[in-house]
Design an enzyme around this catalytic site. Structure first.
Site, mmCIF file in Angstrom:
data_model
loop_
_atom_site.group_PDB
_atom_site.id
_atom_site.type_symbol
_atom_site.label_atom_id
_atom_site.label_comp_id
_atom_site.label_asym_id
_atom_site.label_seq_id
_atom_site.Cartn_x
_atom_site.Cartn_y
_atom_site.Cartn_z
ATOM 1 N N LYS A 195 -12.834 -104.677 -0.894
ATOM 2 C CA LYS A 195 -13.273 -104.872 0.491
ATOM 3 C C LYS A 195 -12.187 -105.639 1.226
ATOM 4 O O LYS A 195 -11.824 -106.749 0.838
ATOM 5 C CB LYS A 195 -14.588 -105.656 0.500
ATOM 6 C CG LYS A 195 -15.067 -106.002 1.902
ATOM 7 C CD LYS A 195 -16.417 -106.665 1.881
ATOM 8 C CE LYS A 195 -16.832 -107.131 3.267
ATOM 9 N NZ LYS A 195 -18.131 -107.803 3.247
ATOM 10 N N LYS A 248 -13.939 -100.297 0.956
ATOM 11 C CA LYS A 248 -14.471 -100.582 2.290
ATOM 12 C C LYS A 248 -13.432 -101.301 3.111
ATOM 13 O O LYS A 248 -12.821 -102.231 2.587
ATOM 14 C CB LYS A 248 -15.696 -101.486 2.126
ATOM 15 C CG LYS A 248 -16.332 -101.931 3.428
ATOM 16 C CD LYS A 248 -17.363 -102.989 3.180
ATOM 17 C CE LYS A 248 -17.858 -103.502 4.519
ATOM 18 N NZ LYS A 248 -18.718 -104.612 4.412
ATOM 19 N N TYR A 313 -23.772 -95.351 8.874
ATOM 20 C CA TYR A 313 -24.768 -95.426 9.945
ATOM 21 C C TYR A 313 -25.048 -94.051 10.553
ATOM 22 O O TYR A 313 -26.004 -93.893 11.302
ATOM 23 C CB TYR A 313 -24.286 -96.398 11.036
ATOM 24 C CG TYR A 313 -23.952 -97.762 10.479
ATOM 25 C CD1 TYR A 313 -24.952 -98.713 10.282
ATOM 26 C CD2 TYR A 313 -22.652 -98.094 10.096
ATOM 27 C CE1 TYR A 313 -24.661 -99.949 9.732
ATOM 28 C CE2 TYR A 313 -22.351 -99.329 9.547
ATOM 29 C CZ TYR A 313 -23.358 -100.251 9.363
ATOM 30 O OH TYR A 313 -23.075 -101.472 8.802
HETATM 31 C C1 PBG Z 1 -20.785 -109.111 4.524
HETATM 32 C C2 PBG Z 1 -20.754 -107.716 4.980
HETATM 33 C C3 PBG Z 1 -20.076 -107.239 6.082
HETATM 34 C C4 PBG Z 1 -20.292 -105.883 6.130
HETATM 35 C C5 PBG Z 1 -21.108 -105.551 5.063
HETATM 36 N N1 PBG Z 1 -21.366 -106.715 4.352
HETATM 37 C C6 PBG Z 1 -19.366 -107.963 7.138
HETATM 38 C C7 PBG Z 1 -18.210 -108.788 6.863
HETATM 39 O O1 PBG Z 1 -17.657 -108.832 5.761
HETATM 40 O O2 PBG Z 1 -17.839 -109.453 7.808
HETATM 41 C C8 PBG Z 1 -19.699 -104.990 7.165
HETATM 42 C C9 PBG Z 1 -20.323 -103.692 7.318
HETATM 43 C C10 PBG Z 1 -19.949 -102.986 8.550
HETATM 44 O O3 PBG Z 1 -19.031 -103.365 9.307
HETATM 45 O O4 PBG Z 1 -20.582 -101.970 8.804
HETATM 46 N N2 PBG Z 1 -21.951 -109.494 3.965
#
Ligand code: PBG
Length: 326
Positions: A195, A248, A313
């Protein structure tokens, strides 16, 4: 002469030789659940995406059932936040409540889909970081047991899978050990393995009210200049017992998806994040792109790159368009 156009001449030929298929059953729909009752409010930065209270989820459950998609992934927005994110691991927190509500609806409908619980502290901490703070930085090891408690609360409520998203080192292993010790050895863990610290999460932070109050997430989320390191993250989650790994965001990271596919034999998920969704919506609304064809082409690219599962989404819309034959 080589005539590659031969197999493209008719729709039947193209369909017969298409290398990539998108299936509704490989899509997961993220759902934001908030405190309160009777709530359904649209997220301003994500047209068509809503926050629901746990008592108001029947519309989502019915839509997911009729879409035939794999399931939902739940994100909680608590009524109150504190320094240590207690709302994330309360047994009666917003996510466990939503899990129980969805289970009850599924029983009533005689239907089934996966209920995945995102596990993180950022939506629950007053400072907006994904773990507890010490000397201004996130304390990795002190945050692990809190993630494990959150995973256990989701498991007890009836979640089918937990997905830690905070990028704490060792979080998959910590959750695995806690679940195993509490009678949930059968429950799979999906790591948000690779991520990246990304601008594309902007609209999500708006939806979840989880933007960091100070600083950013670069001391725990990955630097987007690094592809090889993503493969180390995936190997680490795999060795800690992850059942599914993830890359991600998705669109700007398909090289990482492809490399991950080549490295691991685990199922591979990609998260088509909020900013990617918002870009498509904005372009479609401005009349610049055809939304259906854009989403279909993007989804196909995820599977072509090697994804097994796409968290998106657009899931309900795509499934509806497919049913309507477009
Ligand atoms: C953190 C989390 C995030 C997303 C999923 N889990 C946000 C971040 O890391 O700031 C982002 C998902 C998205 O942008 O659709 N718990």
């Amino acid at each position: 002469m080589q005539r590659l156009r031969r197999l493209r001449r008719t729709r039947a030929l193209r369909d017969a030789f298409a290398e990539t298929q998108v299936r509704a059953g490989a899509l997961i729909y993220p759902v934001f659940v908030c405190a309160g009752s009777g709530v359904k409010e649209e997220v301003p930065s994500m047209p068509g995406v809503f926050r629901y209270s746990a008592d108001n989820l029947s519309e989502v459950v019915d839509a997911v059932l009729s879409a035939g998609i794999a399931g939902v992934m739940l994100f909680g927005i608590p009524a109150r936040k504190d320094e240590c994110g207690s709302g994330a691991y309360e047994e009666d927190g917003v996510v466990p409540q939503a899990v129980r509500a969805i289970r009850a609806l599924l029983r009533a409908r005689g239907g089934e889909f996966l209920i995945v619980a995102d596990i993180c502290l950022c939506e629950y901490t007053s400072h907006g970081h994904c773990g507890v703070l010490k000397d201004g930085d996130v304390d990795n090891d002190a945050s692990l047991p809190l993630h494990a408690r959150a995973a256990l609360a989701a498991a007890k409520a009836g979640a089918d899978m937990v997905a830690p998203s905070s990028m704490m080192d060792g979080v998959v292993g910590a959750i695995r050990a806690t679940l195993d010790g509490a009678g949930y050895a059968h429950l799979p863990v999906m790591g948000y393995s690779a991520k990246f610290a990304s601008v594309f999460y902007g609209p999500f932070r708006d939806a979840a009210d989880s933007a960091p109050q100070t600083g950013d997430r670069k001391s725990y989320q990955m630097d987007f200049r690094n592809g090889r390191e993503a493969l180390r993250e995936i190997a680490a989650d795999e060795s800690e017992g992850a059942d599914v790994v993830m890359v991600k965001p998705a669109l700007a990271y398909l090289d990482v998806v492809r490399a991950a596919r080549a490295q691991t034999r685990l199922p591979l998920a990609v998260y088509n994040v909020s900013g990617e969704y918002a870009m498509v919506k904005a372009a479609a609304r401005a009349g610049l792109l055809d939304e259906r064809r854009t989403v279909d082409e993007i989804f196909t690219a995820f599977f072509r790159a090697g994804a097994d599962l796409v968290i998106t989404y657009h899931a309900l819309d795509w499934a509806r368009w497919r049913r309507e034959g477009v």
